[in-house]
Design a protein around this motif. Sequence first.
Motif, PDB file in Angstrom:
ATOM      1  N   LEU A  67       0.797  -1.049   0.012  1.00 36.90           N
ATOM      2  CA  LEU A  67       0.003   0.139  -0.021  1.00 36.90           C
ATOM      3  C   LEU A  67       0.884   1.297  -0.026  1.00 36.90           C
ATOM      4  N   VAL A  68       0.594   1.990  -0.814  1.00 34.26           N
ATOM      5  CA  VAL A  68       1.376   3.482  -0.939  1.00 34.26           C
ATOM      6  C   VAL A  68       0.424   4.559  -0.774  1.00 34.26           C
ATOM      7  N   VAL A  69       0.596   5.276   0.359  1.00 35.52           N
ATOM      8  CA  VAL A  69      -0.413   6.241   0.752  1.00 35.52           C
ATOM      9  C   VAL A  69       0.546   7.768   0.091  1.00 35.52           C
ATOM     10  N   GLY A  70      -0.263   8.179  -0.585  1.00 31.27           N
ATOM     11  CA  GLY A  70       0.068   9.476  -1.151  1.00 31.27           C
ATOM     12  C   GLY A  70       0.395   9.344  -2.692  1.00 31.27           C
ATOM     13  N   ALA A  71      -0.274  10.045  -3.500  1.00 32.63           N
ATOM     14  CA  ALA A  71      -0.164   9.763  -4.893  1.00 32.63           C
ATOM     15  C   ALA A  71       0.648  11.049  -5.651  1.00 32.63           C
ATOM     16  N   GLY A  72       1.466  11.733  -4.810  1.00 34.84           N
ATOM     17  CA  GLY A  72       2.184  12.732  -5.562  1.00 34.84           C
ATOM     18  C   GLY A  72       3.424  12.172  -6.303  1.00 34.84           C
ATOM     19  N   ALA A  73       4.585  12.893  -6.634  1.00 36.93           N
ATOM     20  CA  ALA A  73       5.610  12.189  -7.488  1.00 36.93           C
ATOM     21  C   ALA A  73       6.247  11.247  -6.808  1.00 36.93           C
ATOM     22  N   ILE A  74       6.525  11.470  -5.645  1.00 37.93           N
ATOM     23  CA  ILE A  74       7.482  10.502  -4.778  1.00 37.93           C
ATOM     24  C   ILE A  74       6.411   9.145  -4.434  1.00 37.93           C
ATOM     25  N   GLY A  75       5.402   9.309  -4.175  1.00 35.40           N
ATOM     26  CA  GLY A  75       4.542   8.016  -4.130  1.00 35.40           C
ATOM     27  C   GLY A  75       4.112   7.225  -5.423  1.00 35.40           C
ATOM     28  N   VAL A  76       4.110   7.955  -6.440  1.00 37.33           N
ATOM     29  CA  VAL A  76       3.974   7.381  -7.834  1.00 37.33           C
ATOM     30  C   VAL A  76       5.391   6.672  -8.009  1.00 37.33           C
ATOM     31  N   GLY A  77       6.453   7.401  -7.543  1.00 40.25           N
ATOM     32  CA  GLY A  77       7.733   6.609  -7.987  1.00 40.25           C
ATOM     33  C   GLY A  77       7.885   5.291  -7.022  1.00 40.25           C
TER      34      GLY A  77
END
Length: 340
Positions: free
Chosen positions: A167-177
Amino acid sequence: MNRHMLTISCNKPFDLSLAERPVPVRRDGDVLVRIRRIGMCGTDFHIFSGNQPYLSYPRVMGHELSGEVLDADPGSPIRIGSTVTINPYLRCKTCHACRRDKPNCCMNIRVMGVHIDGGMAEYVTVPEEAIVDVEGLSFDQAAMVEFLAIGMHAVRRGAVTSADRVLVVGAGAIGVGVALFAKMTGADVVVIDTNGGRLKRARSVCAGIKTTLADAEADAWLKEVTNGDFFDVVFDASGNAGAMQKGFAYVAHGGRYVLVSVVSKDITFSDPEFHKREMQLIGSRNATKHDFQMVIDMIRDGAIPTDKLHTHSLNAVDLPSQVPELLKTPDDLLKAIVTI
């Protein structure tokens, strides 16, 4: 060469201005770089908005950099004219972490654009060891290496495998990476965010991931899609203390929680819940030379869709007016790249 250069300075929150400064003088052991592109990071927007820890104003922002080498020491392996990116985490070389070969954890670290002035300028000088050759990459691609390396480092810290639910919380640039590299391991990846536009963008970059809005139904949905077990590895890339605290509940028994975000406040969690899961709580700070090289190799091989990551192109002289406008439409923004 003109002995003065354009810089963009954040003088105080919500105040960007153009200024001329002297071109930096290269010292022995340093390299002079002509900056060509600057990636706009969440850190830069936080600095502009006045909520970035460990920073004093005024500050020249910019740590996602690409450019060309103009000058280096005689006999240096750094080639004049080569296209490079810069590792912006300048280490002291003498502290405990540096002696243990963990330069990203340096006790006296100076991050360009945060602790010291960064690369939102026509020229910078940096220590030779900060220069990373990116032969074969465009200036735009080279300016994306640093933020992708942070995601790579986080996934390596989380020791993600194809057997994991992530699970990745946060879909900004870092989260997408993070999601991108976790998916490359073969893991089953879910991304959660409060912004539907960001989730749509994440799906376009990371084929095969699942996404869900962080709304009142999210917890039930996350429980259902994991058969009540939740996730082997949870990554927080939200930059929000409340989200960081809530993320503990999403970790499966025997799982791992990787904090990529940093906030300037305490976070708390339930010790009984932590212990009964035998949870591993892991910090992920910056990135290493190894992470940079892995990302560069993947971009060269076409494994990273850099064209989908690059959503906005800006000119440096327009930043004082354009940055506030970018912040009004965060669902459209993944990575803005500035030409100077």
